[in-house]
Design a protein around this motif. Structure first.
Motif, PDB file in Angstrom:
ATOM      1  N   GLY A   1       0.814  -1.213   0.000  1.00 61.90           N
ATOM      2  CA  GLY A   1       0.000   0.000   0.000  1.00 61.90           C
ATOM      3  C   GLY A   1       0.845   1.258   0.000  1.00 61.90           C
ATOM      4  O   GLY A   1       0.526   2.238  -0.694  1.00 61.90           O
ATOM      5  N   LEU A   2       1.938   1.254   0.740  1.00 64.49           N
ATOM      6  CA  LEU A   2       2.809   2.433   0.777  1.00 64.49           C
ATOM      7  C   LEU A   2       3.524   2.643  -0.556  1.00 64.49           C
ATOM      8  O   LEU A   2       3.739   3.778  -0.981  1.00 64.49           O
ATOM      9  CB  LEU A   2       3.829   2.284   1.913  1.00 64.49           C
ATOM     10  N   ARG A   3       3.914   1.552  -1.234  1.00 67.30           N
ATOM     11  CA  ARG A   3       4.569   1.697  -2.540  1.00 67.30           C
ATOM     12  C   ARG A   3       3.617   2.245  -3.594  1.00 67.30           C
ATOM     13  O   ARG A   3       4.021   2.998  -4.482  1.00 67.30           O
ATOM     14  CB  ARG A   3       5.125   0.339  -2.996  1.00 67.30           C
ATOM     15  N   LEU A   4       2.340   1.886  -3.499  1.00 65.73           N
ATOM     16  CA  LEU A   4       1.377   2.346  -4.488  1.00 65.73           C
ATOM     17  C   LEU A   4       1.005   3.810  -4.300  1.00 65.73           C
ATOM     18  O   LEU A   4       0.510   4.445  -5.227  1.00 65.73           O
ATOM     19  CB  LEU A   4       0.108   1.476  -4.411  1.00 65.73           C
ATOM     20  N   LYS A   5       1.204   4.374  -3.096  1.00 63.21           N
ATOM     21  CA  LYS A   5       0.836   5.766  -2.810  1.00 63.21           C
ATOM     22  C   LYS A   5       2.041   6.501  -2.220  1.00 63.21           C
ATOM     23  O   LYS A   5       2.132   6.712  -1.006  1.00 63.21           O
ATOM     24  CB  LYS A   5      -0.347   5.820  -1.842  1.00 63.21           C
TER      25      LYS A   5
ATOM     26  N   GLY B   1       2.958   9.632  -2.350  1.00 68.41           N
ATOM     27  CA  GLY B   1       2.637  10.908  -1.703  1.00 68.41           C
ATOM     28  C   GLY B   1       2.117  10.705  -0.294  1.00 68.41           C
ATOM     29  O   GLY B   1       2.512  11.401   0.655  1.00 68.41           O
ATOM     30  N   PHE B   2       1.219   9.756  -0.145  1.00 67.43           N
ATOM     31  CA  PHE B   2       0.690   9.434   1.184  1.00 67.43           C
ATOM     32  C   PHE B   2       1.797   8.920   2.096  1.00 67.43           C
ATOM     33  O   PHE B   2       1.870   9.280   3.277  1.00 67.43           O
ATOM     34  CB  PHE B   2      -0.421   8.399   1.048  1.00 67.43           C
ATOM     35  N   THR B   3       2.682   8.082   1.523  1.00 74.06           N
ATOM     36  CA  THR B   3       3.792   7.546   2.316  1.00 74.06           C
ATOM     37  C   THR B   3       4.691   8.670   2.827  1.00 74.06           C
ATOM     38  O   THR B   3       5.096   8.681   3.992  1.00 74.06           O
ATOM     39  CB  THR B   3       4.615   6.565   1.472  1.00 74.06           C
TER      40      THR B   3
END
Length: 236
Positions: free
Chosen positions: A95-99, A101-103
């Motif tokens: 999930g962190l790799r896919l987002k 900016g959020f990460t």
């Protein structure tokens, strides 16, 4: 971790499974021994009696088998727990790799939060928890509080009149050293160059509480510490 995995991890019927497995194990070995003895020519009754005699203490064997089975069950539970943790970590990493900016926002937020907490703890630790630098015996030095009662309500406080402090010095025998201090702010300098400076006004015995020694000169003595004015000296 799925619901089925959680159900297997928190098996409520686990003790019953252990007991049933132990009983099945004991019954299998006992019946095998009876069949072996009957194959050697003994009757069924004699074979069972001989098997019971050779089988030994059944309760002791049962406890040993239960301990082994429970150890196996504990290993399965730990394996399921670690499997669930690894699955959660892999899911979070994906999930962190896919987002990105959020990460980045999460990392910055955590960094600011941890940094702010560490800074505040350092300030609070230095001001409230740690003893003052060079204090000779921190475990024996204490601040004296007086309790005043107004309208049947007690109000503790460490502030007191100088005359009360002198009463403590002359009348109290429970302390090795009694010192007074206050934190006034005074104007230093003249004209436009003057500014407000916070200092401490202390009694002569104040220096006995610390191991520090002056780099140049000396501390003032009790002879110079006389009310109401004393000798105009200062320690930098």
């Amino acid at each position: 971790m799925s619901f089925e995995g959680l159900r297997r991890f928190f098996r409520l019927d686990r003790p019953a499974d252990v007991d049933r497995a132990v009983n099945d194990e004991l019954l299998f070995h006992f019946d095998s021994r009876v069949r072996e003895l009957m194959a050697q020519g003994l009757g069924e009754r004699e074979a069972r009696e001989e098997a019971e005699r050779r089988f030994g203490d059944v309760s002791l064997t049962r406890r040993a088998l239960e301990a082994i089975d429970r150890a196996r069950v504990g290993g399965e539970r730990r394996a399921l727990w670690w499997s669930g943790v690894l699955q959660d970590l892999r899911y979070a990493a994906r999930g962190l790799r896919l987002k990105p900016g959020f990460t980045l926002g999460v990392v910055v937020t955590l960094g600011l939060g941890i940094g702010a907490n560490a800074t505040m703890f350092g300030i609070v630790d230095r001001l409230l928890f740690r003893a003052p630098a060079y204090l000779a015996t921190p475990d024996r030095v204490h601040r004296v509080y007086l309790v005043r009662t107004f309208d049947h309500v007690e109000h503790p406080g460490s502030n007191m009149a100088y005359r009360r402090f002198e009463d403590f010095v002359t009348m109290t025998k429970s302390f090795d050293v009694i010192a007074a201090y206050t934190d006034p702010k005074i104007a230093v300098g003249t004209g436009e160059a003057s500014h407000e400076l916070k200092l401490q006004a202390v009694s002569a015995d104040y220096w006995k509480l610390f191991d520090a020694q002056p780099v140049i000169g000396r501390f003032f003595s009790a002879d110079e510490d006389q009310a109401p004015a004393g000798t105009p000296v200062a320690v930098l």
